[in-house]
Design a protein around this motif. Structure first.
Motif, PDB file in Angstrom:
ATOM      1  N   MET A  25      24.323  65.721  14.814  1.00  0.00           N
ATOM      2  CA  MET A  25      23.766  64.388  15.060  1.00  0.00           C
ATOM      3  C   MET A  25      24.597  63.347  14.303  1.00  0.00           C
ATOM      4  O   MET A  25      25.336  63.666  13.389  1.00  0.00           O
ATOM      5  N   ALA A  26      24.410  62.100  14.702  1.00  0.00           N
ATOM      6  CA  ALA A  26      25.100  60.997  14.026  1.00  0.00           C
ATOM      7  C   ALA A  26      24.157  59.804  14.022  1.00  0.00           C
ATOM      8  O   ALA A  26      23.137  59.811  14.729  1.00  0.00           O
ATOM      9  N   ILE A  27      24.506  58.814  13.240  1.00  0.00           N
ATOM     10  CA  ILE A  27      23.633  57.637  13.134  1.00  0.00           C
ATOM     11  C   ILE A  27      23.366  57.027  14.521  1.00  0.00           C
ATOM     12  O   ILE A  27      22.268  56.551  14.805  1.00  0.00           O
ATOM     13  N   GLU A  28      24.361  57.106  15.409  1.00  0.00           N
ATOM     14  CA  GLU A  28      24.211  56.557  16.772  1.00  0.00           C
ATOM     15  C   GLU A  28      23.037  57.206  17.524  1.00  0.00           C
ATOM     16  O   GLU A  28      22.394  56.575  18.354  1.00  0.00           O
ATOM     17  N   ASP A  29      22.777  58.495  17.202  1.00  0.00           N
ATOM     18  CA  ASP A  29      21.690  59.197  17.897  1.00  0.00           C
ATOM     19  C   ASP A  29      20.312  58.670  17.507  1.00  0.00           C
ATOM     20  O   ASP A  29      19.305  59.031  18.124  1.00  0.00           O
ATOM     21  N   TYR A  30      20.255  57.878  16.453  1.00  0.00           N
ATOM     22  CA  TYR A  30      18.963  57.347  15.993  1.00  0.00           C
ATOM     23  C   TYR A  30      18.843  55.845  16.259  1.00  0.00           C
ATOM     24  O   TYR A  30      18.018  55.173  15.641  1.00  0.00           O
ATOM     25  N   ARG A  31      19.648  55.346  17.187  1.00  0.00           N
ATOM     26  CA  ARG A  31      19.613  53.909  17.489  1.00  0.00           C
ATOM     27  C   ARG A  31      18.193  53.459  17.843  1.00  0.00           C
ATOM     28  O   ARG A  31      17.697  52.448  17.338  1.00  0.00           O
ATOM     29  N   GLY A  32      17.512  54.227  18.692  1.00  0.00           N
ATOM     30  CA  GLY A  32      16.146  53.872  19.101  1.00  0.00           C
ATOM     31  C   GLY A  32      15.205  53.791  17.902  1.00  0.00           C
ATOM     32  O   GLY A  32      14.376  52.887  17.805  1.00  0.00           O
ATOM     33  N   ASP A  33      15.350  54.739  16.954  1.00  0.00           N
ATOM     34  CA  ASP A  33      14.473  54.755  15.779  1.00  0.00           C
ATOM     35  C   ASP A  33      14.724  53.537  14.894  1.00  0.00           C
ATOM     36  O   ASP A  33      13.787  52.877  14.462  1.00  0.00           O
ATOM     37  N   VAL A  34      15.996  53.253  14.628  1.00  0.00           N
ATOM     38  CA  VAL A  34      16.275  52.141  13.712  1.00  0.00           C
ATOM     39  C   VAL A  34      15.882  50.806  14.358  1.00  0.00           C
ATOM     40  O   VAL A  34      15.467  49.875  13.672  1.00  0.00           O
ATOM     41  N   GLU A  35      15.950  50.740  15.685  1.00  0.00           N
ATOM     42  CA  GLU A  35      15.547  49.496  16.361  1.00  0.00           C
ATOM     43  C   GLU A  35      14.030  49.354  16.420  1.00  0.00           C
ATOM     44  O   GLU A  35      13.506  48.266  16.583  1.00  0.00           O
ATOM     45  N   MET A  36      13.344  50.472  16.284  1.00  0.00           N
ATOM     46  CA  MET A  36      11.878  50.472  16.413  1.00  0.00           C
ATOM     47  C   MET A  36      11.184  49.920  15.167  1.00  0.00           C
ATOM     48  O   MET A  36      10.039  49.470  15.234  1.00  0.00           O
ATOM     49  N   CYS A  37      11.851  49.982  14.016  1.00  0.00           N
ATOM     50  CA  CYS A  37      11.217  49.560  12.764  1.00  0.00           C
ATOM     51  C   CYS A  37      10.728  48.111  12.869  1.00  0.00           C
ATOM     52  O   CYS A  37      11.499  47.210  13.181  1.00  0.00           O
ATOM     53  N   CYS A  38       9.427  47.914  12.608  1.00  0.00           N
ATOM     54  CA  CYS A  38       8.838  46.579  12.762  1.00  0.00           C
ATOM     55  C   CYS A  38       8.626  45.883  11.418  1.00  0.00           C
ATOM     56  O   CYS A  38       7.962  44.857  11.348  1.00  0.00           O
ATOM     57  N   ARG A  39       9.136  46.455  10.357  1.00  0.00           N
ATOM     58  CA  ARG A  39       9.002  45.887   9.000  1.00  0.00           C
ATOM     59  C   ARG A  39       7.559  45.766   8.540  1.00  0.00           C
ATOM     60  O   ARG A  39       7.198  44.835   7.819  1.00  0.00           O
ATOM     61  N   CYS A  40       6.735  46.716   8.958  1.00  0.00           N
ATOM     62  CA  CYS A  40       5.334  46.673   8.519  1.00  0.00           C
ATOM     63  C   CYS A  40       5.199  47.074   7.051  1.00  0.00           C
ATOM     64  O   CYS A  40       4.184  46.824   6.419  1.00  0.00           O
ATOM     65  N   SER A  41       6.209  47.744   6.518  1.00  0.00           N
ATOM     66  CA  SER A  41       6.263  48.157   5.109  1.00  0.00           C
ATOM     67  C   SER A  41       5.319  49.298   4.744  1.00  0.00           C
ATOM     68  O   SER A  41       5.101  49.566   3.561  1.00  0.00           O
ATOM     69  N   ALA A  42       4.778  49.969   5.734  1.00  0.00           N
ATOM     70  CA  ALA A  42       3.924  51.127   5.436  1.00  0.00           C
ATOM     71  C   ALA A  42       4.714  52.205   4.688  1.00  0.00           C
ATOM     72  O   ALA A  42       4.142  52.996   3.933  1.00  0.00           O
ATOM     73  N   CYS A  43       6.039  52.224   4.897  1.00  0.00           N
ATOM     74  CA  CYS A  43       6.874  53.244   4.266  1.00  0.00           C
ATOM     75  C   CYS A  43       7.003  53.068   2.754  1.00  0.00           C
ATOM     76  O   CYS A  43       7.536  53.938   2.070  1.00  0.00           O
ATOM     77  N   LYS A  44       6.508  51.928   2.231  1.00  0.00           N
ATOM     78  CA  LYS A  44       6.623  51.697   0.782  1.00  0.00           C
ATOM     79  C   LYS A  44       5.452  52.322   0.019  1.00  0.00           C
ATOM     80  O   LYS A  44       5.490  52.454  -1.193  1.00  0.00           O
ATOM     81  N   HIS A  45       4.381  52.613   0.753  1.00  0.00           N
ATOM     82  CA  HIS A  45       3.157  53.092   0.105  1.00  0.00           C
ATOM     83  C   HIS A  45       2.743  54.442   0.658  1.00  0.00           C
ATOM     84  O   HIS A  45       3.164  54.824   1.744  1.00  0.00           O
ATOM     85  N   ILE A  46       1.853  55.113  -0.074  1.00  0.00           N
ATOM     86  CA  ILE A  46       1.317  56.345   0.503  1.00  0.00           C
ATOM     87  C   ILE A  46       0.436  55.933   1.680  1.00  0.00           C
ATOM     88  O   ILE A  46       0.027  54.772   1.774  1.00  0.00           O
ATOM     89  N   PRO A  47       0.134  56.867   2.601  1.00  0.00           N
ATOM     90  CA  PRO A  47      -0.670  56.477   3.764  1.00  0.00           C
ATOM     91  C   PRO A  47      -1.964  55.771   3.343  1.00  0.00           C
ATOM     92  O   PRO A  47      -2.629  56.189   2.384  1.00  0.00           O
TER      93      PRO A  47
END
Ligand code: SF4
Ligand code: SF4
Length: 422
Positions: free
Chosen positions: A1-23
């Motif tokens: 795999m390469a970063i190009e294969d994750y284009r859809g994922d990186v474009e999907m990020c909506c900056r909700c910031s849930a990734c900064k905290h535990i669920p």
């Protein structure tokens, strides 16, 4: 795999910031609600999982130069995967995989970190990520009469790992493991000086080719020696042999067990009897690479449905960290007579990292220590007198953090507590 294969994922990020905290559902209060050591320490969006995806998106869209600041962001990440799990509580998208690819690309383009280069030089020369001479790798086992699987036939190999082999403070863990396996009547052997690094930490650091070379060599050795089961007491080793080797199609039929899985099995089968009281209250730290990242790899091949970012044919199954190794370590601990387990706020797939992963231990020890001290504070808040873990890297980092902070907490590998109970 390469970063190009994750284009859809990186474009999907909506900056909700849930990734900064535990669920959200798991948060018990303001304290211990953070998930990502990097954003918690550096407090700037670029250091979060989302920030890394946005940088990757920019790279894919417009390209950019590797500045010192950018490389500071790339390497100040423990690759602990907490961002990935928190994001996946709400989203079907990959976060950690593109972060890996982003780092691999940096290494392939020559933008490496000098401290990590040093560890890789040692790997290429001696087959170890920590300082030590190949010929001395089996010294910890002196006098124990353990089989050498290269010369004596056995189907079970105990892979001790780089840190435990060369750091004398970790030898008691290896010696206790060997004694317990002997006591349970397991016919096993070690590689001694032919044992080599699993390659997992090289992968975390972005050196994918070095990882693949280690994996190929290790699998050739296991095949030559007819090894069927591999037992390890290192979480990084477990993740490498069980998950990464499978991801790269190299694992074959090798059965990979963490020592806590093996001990839980031996206790259930009555082969190991824990009959001495260990009157102690302990809390358990889930190592990232045994817990959320220890979840088996899921092979998927298919295609995106044109026009949709996240509709796949066939449907894609995501690794959400819920199938990591969580119960065996807890089963072993609670089988010890007299021992009480007191859980921390952040456990299992949303556990806080010990700080040692992703090469941060080597590239930024101060950040590694800061992360470990946060965990020590959380462990103390449970009222436990000791923190138990199942990885030498966690144990080493916690011991150093305790030394620096003056905490009275004790640190044990689970194997050492089992040894006390026998
Ligand atoms: S990575 Fe996921 S959780 Fe983080 S900001 Fe993006 S969408 Fe939200
Ligand atoms: S892998 Fe860990 S340290 Fe890196 S961005 Fe994600 S949560 Fe933060």
């Amino acid at each position: 795999m390469a970063i190009e294969d994750y284009r859809g994922d990186v474009e999907m990020c909506c900056r909700c910031s849930a990734c900064k905290h535990i669920p959200l559902q798991k948060i018990k209060g303001v304290e211990h609600s953070e998930a990502c050591p990097s954003i918690a320490k550096y407090n700037f969006h670029a250091y979060s999982g989302s920030g890394r995806l946005l940088i990757a998106k920019e790279m894919l869209t417009n390209g950019f130069k590797y500045t010192d600041k950018l490389l500071d962001i790339v390497y100040n990440c423990q690759m602990c995967g907490a961002c990935d799990i928190s994001c996946k509580y709400a989203m079907d998208m990959e976060v950690l995989e593109p972060i890996y690819e982003f780092r691999i690309k940096a290494v392939e383009e020559g933008h490496t970190n000098p401290a990590l280069d040093k560890a890789i030089t040692s790997l290429r020369k001696q087959g170890t990520m920590v300082p030590g001479a190949k010929a001395k790798r089996g010294e910890w086992a002196k006098g124990l009469g353990i089989k050498d699987f290269l010369r004596q036939k056995t189907k079970v190999a105990y892979h001790v790992g780089c840190l435990t082999s060369f750091d004398k403070d970790m030898w008691p863990v290896a010696r206790a493991t060997a004694k317990l396996l002997n006591k349970a009547g397991v016919d096993f052997g070690i590689g001694g000086e032919v044992e080599s690094c699993c390659g997992g930490r090289a992968y975390q650091m972005g050196y994918q080719n070095d990882f693949i070379r280690q994996a190929q060599n290790n699998m050739a050795l296991f095949k030559q020696c007819s090894i069927e089961t591999l037992v390890t007491s290192c979480a990084n080793g477990y993740h490498a042999f069980k998950v990464l080797y499978d991801k790269f199609g190299l694992k074959g039929n090798l059965e990979v067990l963490h020592i806590t899985e093996y001990l839980a099995r031996l206790i259930k089968e009555g082969k190991l009897k824990l009959n001495k009281k260990v009157n102690m209250t302990v809390t358990y730290h889930d190592p990232c690479y045994l817990g959320r990242l220890g979840e088996p790899w899921i092979h998927w091949e298919g295609k995106r449905i044109p026009g949709y970012k996240f509709v796949f044919d066939p449907p894609k199954e995501y690794r959400r960290g819920t199938h990591g190794v969580y119960e065996p370590p807890r089963e072993v601990l609670t089988s010890i007579p007299g021992l009480k387990l007191s859980e921390m706020d952040r456990i299992k797939e949303y556990a806080w990292c010990c700080g040692a992963g992703g090469g941060v231990n080597e590239s930024n020890p101060e950040f590694a220590m800061w992360t470990a001290k946060e965990r020590i504070e959380e462990a103390e808040s449970t009222g436990a007198e000791a923190i138990a873990t199942a990885c030498p890297w966690c144990e080493k980092n916690f011991n150093e953090a305790i030394k620096e902070s003056g905490s009275g907490l004790k640190v044990y590998d689970i194997v050492e507590l089992v040894e006390k109970a026998i």
